[in-house]
Design a protein around this motif. Sequence first.
Motif, mmCIF file in Angstrom:
data_model
loop_
_atom_site.group_PDB
_atom_site.id
_atom_site.type_symbol
_atom_site.label_atom_id
_atom_site.label_comp_id
_atom_site.label_asym_id
_atom_site.label_seq_id
_atom_site.Cartn_x
_atom_site.Cartn_y
_atom_site.Cartn_z
ATOM 1 N N ALA A 27 58.687 58.200 38.488
ATOM 2 C CA ALA A 27 57.637 57.697 39.375
ATOM 3 C C ALA A 27 56.295 57.632 38.640
ATOM 4 N N GLN A 28 55.981 58.648 37.859
ATOM 5 C CA GLN A 28 54.731 58.635 37.094
ATOM 6 C C GLN A 28 54.698 57.492 36.083
ATOM 7 N N ALA A 29 55.794 57.270 35.428
ATOM 8 C CA ALA A 29 55.837 56.269 34.351
ATOM 9 C C ALA A 29 55.905 54.839 34.860
ATOM 10 N N HIS A 30 56.320 54.635 36.109
ATOM 11 C CA HIS A 30 56.543 53.283 36.618
ATOM 12 C C HIS A 30 55.739 52.964 37.870
ATOM 13 N N ASP A 31 54.620 53.638 38.070
ATOM 14 C CA ASP A 31 53.812 53.378 39.256
ATOM 15 C C ASP A 31 53.381 51.918 39.268
ATOM 16 N N PRO A 32 53.547 51.221 40.387
ATOM 17 C CA PRO A 32 53.256 49.788 40.424
ATOM 18 C C PRO A 32 51.769 49.442 40.358
ATOM 19 N N GLU A 33 50.880 50.390 40.636
ATOM 20 C CA GLU A 33 49.457 50.061 40.641
ATOM 21 C C GLU A 33 48.625 50.965 39.743
ATOM 22 N N LEU A 34 48.798 52.259 39.850
ATOM 23 C CA LEU A 34 47.909 53.182 39.152
ATOM 24 C C LEU A 34 48.282 53.363 37.681
ATOM 25 N N ALA A 35 49.520 53.693 37.414
ATOM 26 C CA ALA A 35 50.037 53.863 36.056
ATOM 27 C C ALA A 35 49.135 54.725 35.184
ATOM 28 N N ASP A 36 48.595 55.798 35.770
ATOM 29 C CA ASP A 36 47.731 56.688 34.994
ATOM 30 C C ASP A 36 48.218 58.136 35.018
ATOM 31 N N PHE A 48 64.132 55.059 46.821
ATOM 32 C CA PHE A 48 63.108 55.668 45.982
ATOM 33 C C PHE A 48 62.584 54.651 44.979
ATOM 34 N N VAL A 49 63.475 53.845 44.453
ATOM 35 C CA VAL A 49 63.057 52.768 43.553
ATOM 36 C C VAL A 49 63.616 51.450 44.062
ATOM 37 N N PRO A 55 58.989 52.478 41.688
ATOM 38 C CA PRO A 55 59.026 53.376 42.846
ATOM 39 C C PRO A 55 58.508 52.669 44.100
ATOM 40 N N TYR A 56 59.168 52.934 45.204
ATOM 41 C CA TYR A 56 58.738 52.371 46.478
ATOM 42 C C TYR A 56 57.665 53.286 47.057
ATOM 43 N N VAL A 57 56.458 52.792 47.181
ATOM 44 C CA VAL A 57 55.331 53.582 47.647
ATOM 45 C C VAL A 57 55.044 53.228 49.099
#
Length: 68
Positions: A27-36, A48-49, A55-57
């Motif tokens: 989830a950390q590595a593939h965040d669709p917006e933040l990616a930080d 979940f993905v 990841p589905y947020v």
Amino acid sequence: MITALLQRGTTDDVQYAAQLGRSLLHAQAHDPELADGRLRASYEPHPFVTKDTTPYVGSPSVYTGNMA
């Protein structure tokens, strides 16, 4: 949950805890917006993905206090 599984310590518990940990890293590595490197407050468990492994947020919230 991961800590509780590791404390109980059966082979199945340790494997499950490791899978949960890998899920959080994904989830950390593939965040669709933040990616930080932040984790969101509301990843949805089903699914979940998405098909493209993003990841589905459910909400863009990143309430660090609640997540601590």
